[in-house]
Design a protein around this motif. Structure first.
Motif, PDB file in Angstrom:
ATOM      1  N   PHE A 182       1.096  -1.245   0.042  1.00 52.00           N
ATOM      2  CA  PHE A 182      -0.049   0.018   0.122  1.00 52.00           C
ATOM      3  C   PHE A 182       0.931   1.223   0.003  1.00 52.00           C
ATOM      4  CE2 PHE A 182      -1.276   3.078   3.369  1.00 52.00           C
ATOM      5  CZ  PHE A 182      -1.992   3.972   2.774  1.00 52.00           C
ATOM      6  N   LEU A 183       1.772   1.170   0.951  1.00 51.66           N
ATOM      7  CA  LEU A 183       2.401   2.672   0.696  1.00 51.66           C
ATOM      8  C   LEU A 183       3.411   2.853  -0.130  1.00 51.66           C
ATOM      9  CD1 LEU A 183       3.862   1.878   4.717  1.00 51.66           C
ATOM     10  CD2 LEU A 183       2.383   3.763   3.880  1.00 51.66           C
ATOM     11  N   LEU A 184       3.948   1.661  -0.895  1.00 47.64           N
ATOM     12  CA  LEU A 184       4.719   1.862  -1.863  1.00 47.64           C
ATOM     13  C   LEU A 184       4.001   2.286  -3.064  1.00 47.64           C
ATOM     14  CD1 LEU A 184       7.273  -1.182  -1.207  1.00 47.64           C
ATOM     15  CD2 LEU A 184       7.999   1.364  -1.531  1.00 47.64           C
ATOM     16  N   ARG A 185       2.610   1.851  -3.313  1.00 42.04           N
ATOM     17  CA  ARG A 185       1.960   2.051  -4.285  1.00 42.04           C
ATOM     18  C   ARG A 185       1.328   3.449  -4.360  1.00 42.04           C
ATOM     19  NH1 ARG A 185      -1.418  -1.922  -2.972  1.00 42.04           N
ATOM     20  NH2 ARG A 185      -3.039  -0.815  -2.060  1.00 42.04           N
ATOM     21  N   GLU A 186       0.818   3.712  -3.123  1.00 41.88           N
ATOM     22  CA  GLU A 186       0.262   5.151  -2.976  1.00 41.88           C
ATOM     23  C   GLU A 186       0.598   6.029  -2.073  1.00 41.88           C
ATOM     24  OE1 GLU A 186      -4.303   4.478  -2.187  1.00 41.88           O
ATOM     25  OE2 GLU A 186      -3.839   2.275  -2.365  1.00 41.88           O
ATOM     26  N   MET A 187       1.563   6.083  -1.529  1.00 42.98           N
ATOM     27  CA  MET A 187       2.269   7.118  -0.530  1.00 42.98           C
ATOM     28  C   MET A 187       3.719   7.401  -0.842  1.00 42.98           C
ATOM     29  SD  MET A 187      -0.435   7.720   1.433  1.00 42.98           S
ATOM     30  CE  MET A 187       0.214   8.383   3.114  1.00 42.98           C
ATOM     31  N   ARG A 188       4.389   7.060  -1.928  1.00 42.20           N
ATOM     32  CA  ARG A 188       5.655   7.389  -2.146  1.00 42.20           C
ATOM     33  C   ARG A 188       5.716   8.194  -3.480  1.00 42.20           C
ATOM     34  NH1 ARG A 188      11.126   3.407  -2.416  1.00 42.20           N
ATOM     35  NH2 ARG A 188      12.490   4.777  -0.953  1.00 42.20           N
ATOM     36  N   ASP A 189       6.626   9.023  -3.213  1.00 47.73           N
ATOM     37  CA  ASP A 189       6.834  10.268  -4.360  1.00 47.73           C
ATOM     38  C   ASP A 189       8.271   9.564  -4.913  1.00 47.73           C
ATOM     39  OD1 ASP A 189       6.671  13.235  -5.165  1.00 47.73           O
ATOM     40  OD2 ASP A 189       8.843  12.939  -4.755  1.00 47.73           O
ATOM     41  N   GLU A 190       8.332  10.081  -6.038  1.00 45.83           N
ATOM     42  CA  GLU A 190       9.413   9.610  -7.267  1.00 45.83           C
ATOM     43  C   GLU A 190      10.666   9.976  -6.342  1.00 45.83           C
ATOM     44  OE1 GLU A 190       9.219  13.027 -10.593  1.00 45.83           O
ATOM     45  OE2 GLU A 190       8.715  11.103 -11.084  1.00 45.83           O
ATOM     46  N   TYR A 213       4.577  10.487   1.341  1.00 38.81           N
ATOM     47  CA  TYR A 213       3.292  11.628   1.432  1.00 38.81           C
ATOM     48  C   TYR A 213       2.587  11.486   2.904  1.00 38.81           C
ATOM     49  CZ  TYR A 213       3.578  11.937  -3.633  1.00 38.81           C
ATOM     50  OH  TYR A 213       4.437  11.912  -4.717  1.00 38.81           O
ATOM     51  N   SER A 214       2.178  12.521   3.298  1.00 35.13           N
ATOM     52  CA  SER A 214       1.582  12.586   4.535  1.00 35.13           C
ATOM     53  C   SER A 214       0.345  11.655   4.708  1.00 35.13           C
ATOM     54  CB  SER A 214       1.076  13.934   4.778  1.00 35.13           C
ATOM     55  OG  SER A 214       2.587  14.603   4.925  1.00 35.13           O
ATOM     56  N   ALA A 215      -0.829  11.723   4.022  1.00 40.05           N
ATOM     57  CA  ALA A 215      -2.116  11.118   4.243  1.00 40.05           C
ATOM     58  C   ALA A 215      -2.949  10.908   3.058  1.00 40.05           C
ATOM     59  CB  ALA A 215      -3.049  12.232   5.258  1.00 40.05           C
ATOM     60  N   LEU A 216      -3.951  10.022   3.378  1.00 33.84           N
ATOM     61  CA  LEU A 216      -5.004  10.033   2.209  1.00 33.84           C
ATOM     62  C   LEU A 216      -6.349  10.416   3.072  1.00 33.84           C
ATOM     63  CD1 LEU A 216      -4.262   6.480   0.656  1.00 33.84           C
ATOM     64  CD2 LEU A 216      -4.374   8.724  -0.637  1.00 33.84           C
ATOM     65  N   ASP A 217      -7.033  11.159   2.387  1.00 35.81           N
ATOM     66  CA  ASP A 217      -8.244  11.852   3.035  1.00 35.81           C
ATOM     67  C   ASP A 217      -9.207  10.685   3.462  1.00 35.81           C
ATOM     68  OD1 ASP A 217     -10.390  13.614   3.771  1.00 35.81           O
ATOM     69  OD2 ASP A 217      -9.897  14.820   2.197  1.00 35.81           O
ATOM     70  N   ALA A 218     -10.319  10.835   4.302  1.00 32.37           N
ATOM     71  CA  ALA A 218     -11.228   9.995   4.582  1.00 32.37           C
ATOM     72  C   ALA A 218     -12.689   9.963   3.683  1.00 32.37           C
ATOM     73  CB  ALA A 218     -11.830  10.574   5.987  1.00 32.37           C
ATOM     74  N   ASP A 219     -12.676  11.164   2.842  1.00 32.03           N
ATOM     75  CA  ASP A 219     -13.481  11.503   1.796  1.00 32.03           C
ATOM     76  C   ASP A 219     -13.176  11.380   0.581  1.00 32.03           C
ATOM     77  OD1 ASP A 219     -14.580  12.227   4.382  1.00 32.03           O
ATOM     78  OD2 ASP A 219     -15.216  14.268   3.820  1.00 32.03           O
ATOM     79  N   SER A 220     -14.382  10.784  -0.220  1.00 32.10           N
ATOM     80  CA  SER A 220     -14.090  10.965  -1.858  1.00 32.10           C
ATOM     81  C   SER A 220     -15.370  11.065  -2.366  1.00 32.10           C
ATOM     82  CB  SER A 220     -13.487   9.629  -2.370  1.00 32.10           C
ATOM     83  OG  SER A 220     -14.119   8.436  -2.085  1.00 32.10           O
TER      84      SER A 220
END
Length: 672
Positions: free
Chosen positions: A299-307, A312-319
């Protein structure tokens, strides 16, 4: 400086940018804005939140986006927006103000302050009508009875300053084993024996607390503590608070069951929980924990890492304006995706029943039965069940990727990235996978390349290639801790020397000479209404408790008795607090545990000690501080002990080492 327009278009923070189109004339926090408020004699509205905060979004929609509310705010006030993650030093002080006023806190944190920043009113989420009523009353009071309002602000500010002070303990720190046992008995009363964790809702994972209780249980051979740790980790891993499809933990569950998450995902939670489950895997040897580690890293490598290597800091609760919409499913959606032959097993595995039902025909995927029990009930081999589970996860993850994703807060924070280094180091210890060592070193290099300046100065935040905001104590404390871990597992002394250099910087720039504790921000930096000094451990360990650990360990390694004594003294200042309120001082308690006579520094010396270290770290021993050197070293803990002979293991206590072991087997027999 234009106060008659919204100035957040040029802000770096994603949270501030979310408010850039509001009709409110929001300003960023700065000394110049405070001076402007004083010059124009206008009260300040100070609104503090963060990008993944659900109720922050609600208040924006219901108040700050509305023209009539904005008109009132713009007429009599200067409105300032603050990202609490970007400026935790500001948040710390004003959250203390709210707690003094209301006895509780939370976000959004909304205050009205005097022009010089002293608070006079505070609240969290406030409906529009109530908000406008409060503002009108305060504006009128400031016009009609200014001195009374000023007096209240000054008294409250004095209360904030007093609340930051500690009763200092000048005697040498001492603790008996029964002291921590007594603390545990108090703590034990709050255990939830039905669902794990503690008896409350909402329910936070609190990795600092369970990490300490794991260490305490192992060290004291306290089966009650260990059972509650294992039970709680199992429940969290199988609950709705954990994203069963994509990996990663939400910030908390709104209930006592770990069922309905507050769907935001924070980097600091996931970093610390990875560290906790890594240590728990080494002790309990549960496949559930190993699977969670692997999925969380995906999850972290897929969605939370910059090149660049930043996290990165967070994913929102809302969409799409709805909380949790990205993560929930209807039974019909699931039946259309899962093979018919698998449906009964899938529905049992992920609780597509009354256990997983949330609302409006929607389900939160969670587990109430172990894989082993389900395999037995459905007469399927456990290996075959795991293959099916992986297939289901891939199907649902691919489908979920087609949805509109929650908002991403793509700022990177030095302190939280340091927590990721520690997480990678702990995962390396748990698995031996070199990929985790690589992640740790890449993240460390990102801090050195992007967040470090001359004279070992750190910066706090980074946004799209640009670092900004002077480093806070948490940046130094967590980075020092991370680089000590990285030195331990890599044996590269440059990491240790960097940790030492940052520690010297902290002593120079942050230390309160009277107590030996450390201020939240540099003494020479921006002056706020009160100096901050964070000592309570919470969802993250306090920067002060982390610095005490750092001083303790570096004092041992470098033979710096002043650092060791300072760690002991600072622990002594908090002794009465952590013995009575263990849940709020867990990291301090962990350092107190290290005063046990069974605590050893374990120094491995020799050209081929990496294999020995890997073997020793397969199991978790919280009272072993293990490190190695593969080459002759001038570091005091190694100096004069190196020979060209075979590998040797030195068990040491406070720098005094026993006769070395030359065989791994004999050492393990005596110490494991």
């Amino acid at each position: 400086m234009f106060l008659d327009q919204n100035a957040l278009q040029s802000a770096k923070s994603p949270y501030l940018k979310q408010h850039a189109s509001n009709p409110v004339h929001w300003q960023e926090w700065s000394a110049e804005i405070i001076e402007k408020a004083i010059e124009t004699d206008r009260l300040i509205i100070l609104s503090i939140g963060y990008s993944a905060c659900h109720w922050c979004h609600v208040m924006e929609r219901e108040v700050f986006e509305l023209e009539d509310a904005a008109a009132v705010m713009n007429q009599d006030f200067i409105s300032i927006k603050v990202d609490r993650e970007e400026r935790p030093d500001i948040d710390e002080i004003y959250m203390r103000a709210l707690q003094l006023m209301k006895g509780q806190g939370g976000w959004p944190l909304n205050l009205v302050c005097l022009p010089d920043g002293k608070p006079i009113w505070g609240g969290t989420y406030v409906p529009k009508d109530q908000w406008l009523k409060v503002l009108s009353q305060l504006a009128e009071m400031y016009r009609e009875d200014r001195q009374q309002v000023i007096n209240y602000g000054e008294q409250l500010t004095e209360g904030i300053q007093q609340s930051m002070l500690l009763s200092l303990e000048r005697r040498p720190f001492e603790i008996a084993p029964e002291d921590l046992d007594s603390q545990f008995k108090i703590w034990q009363r709050s255990f939830d024996l039905e669902e794990g964790g503690t008896k409350r809702a909402p329910k936070f994972p609190m990795p600092v607390n369970w990490s300490y209780l794991l260490d305490y249980g192992i060290s004291r051979q306290n089966e009650t503590a260990l059972k509650q740790v294992e039970f709680s980790l199992d429940k969290m891993a199988m609950g709705g608070i954990y994203d069963q499809i994509g990996g990663g933990f939400a910030r908390y569950s709104v209930d006592a069951l770990w069922k309905v998450p507050h769907f935001e995902k924070m980097l600091y939670d996931n970093a610390q929980l990875i560290s906790l489950y890594s240590k728990a895997y080494r002790y309990f040897k549960k496949e559930l924990y190993l699977e969670l580690l692997e999925q969380s890293w995906e999850f972290l490598l897929r969605e939370m890492r910059d090149e660049s290597g930043a996290w990165y800091s967070a994913l929102d609760a809302d969409s799409e304006g709805e909380e949790g919409k990205y993560y929930i499913w209807t039974a019909e959606e699931l039946q259309n995706l899962i093979p018919t032959a698998d449906w009964a097993l899938f529905a049992a595995y992920y609780s597509i029943n009354e256990n997983g039902y949330w609302e409006n025909g929607q389900y939160i995927l969670l587990r109430r039965e172990s894989a082993e029990a389900l395999a037995k009930r459905f007469v399927i081999e456990i290996a075959d069940l795991k293959v099916k589970v992986k297939t289901w996860q891939n199907i649902l993850l691919k489908e979920r990727e087609q949805r509109i994703k929650p908002g991403l807060d793509n700022k990177a924070l030095c302190s939280w990235n340091a927590l990721m280094i520690t997480a990678a180091c702990e995962s390396y210890r748990a698995t031996g996978q070199k990929s985790f060592l690589k992640i740790a070193e890449e993240t460390a290099q990102w801090i050195l390349d992007h967040q470090s300046r001359e004279a070992h100065q750190l910066l706090h935040a980074w946004q799209e290639g640009e670092a900004h905001i002077e480093g806070l104590l948490e940046d130094y404390a967590f980075s020092i801790e991370a680089f000590i871990h990285l030195w331990q597992i890599s044996a590269k002394e440059e990491y240790l020397h960097q940790a030492k250099a940052w520690t010297e910087k902290v002593s120079e720039d942050f230390e309160d000479r009277n107590s030996g504790l450390f201020y939240t921000r540099p003494k020479s930096g921006e002056k706020l209404i009160s100096p901050g000094m964070e000592t309570q451990d919470n969802v993250m360990p306090s920067a002060n408790s982390t610095m005490a650990h750092n001083l303790f360990k570096l004092g041992l390694i470098f033979g710096k008795s002043l650092w060791s004594e300072q760690a002991q003294q600072n622990l002594g200042h908090l002794k009465s607090q952590f013995l009575e309120y263990g849940e709020s001082y867990a990291n301090w308690s962990r350092l107190a545990l290290y005063q046990d006579p069974a605590f050893y520094e374990i120094a491995l010396l020799g050209a081929d000690t990496e294999t020995w270290q890997r073997e020793l770290e397969k199991d978790y021993h919280p009272l072993h501080f293990l490190f190695r050197s593969e080459i002759p070293s001038e570091i005091p803990v190694f100096k004069a002990r190196w020979t060209q002979e075979s590998n040797r293991i030195f068990p040491c206590q406070k720098g005094a080492c026993q006769i070395p072991y030359r065989e791994l087997k004999s050492f393990k027999e005596d110490f494991q």
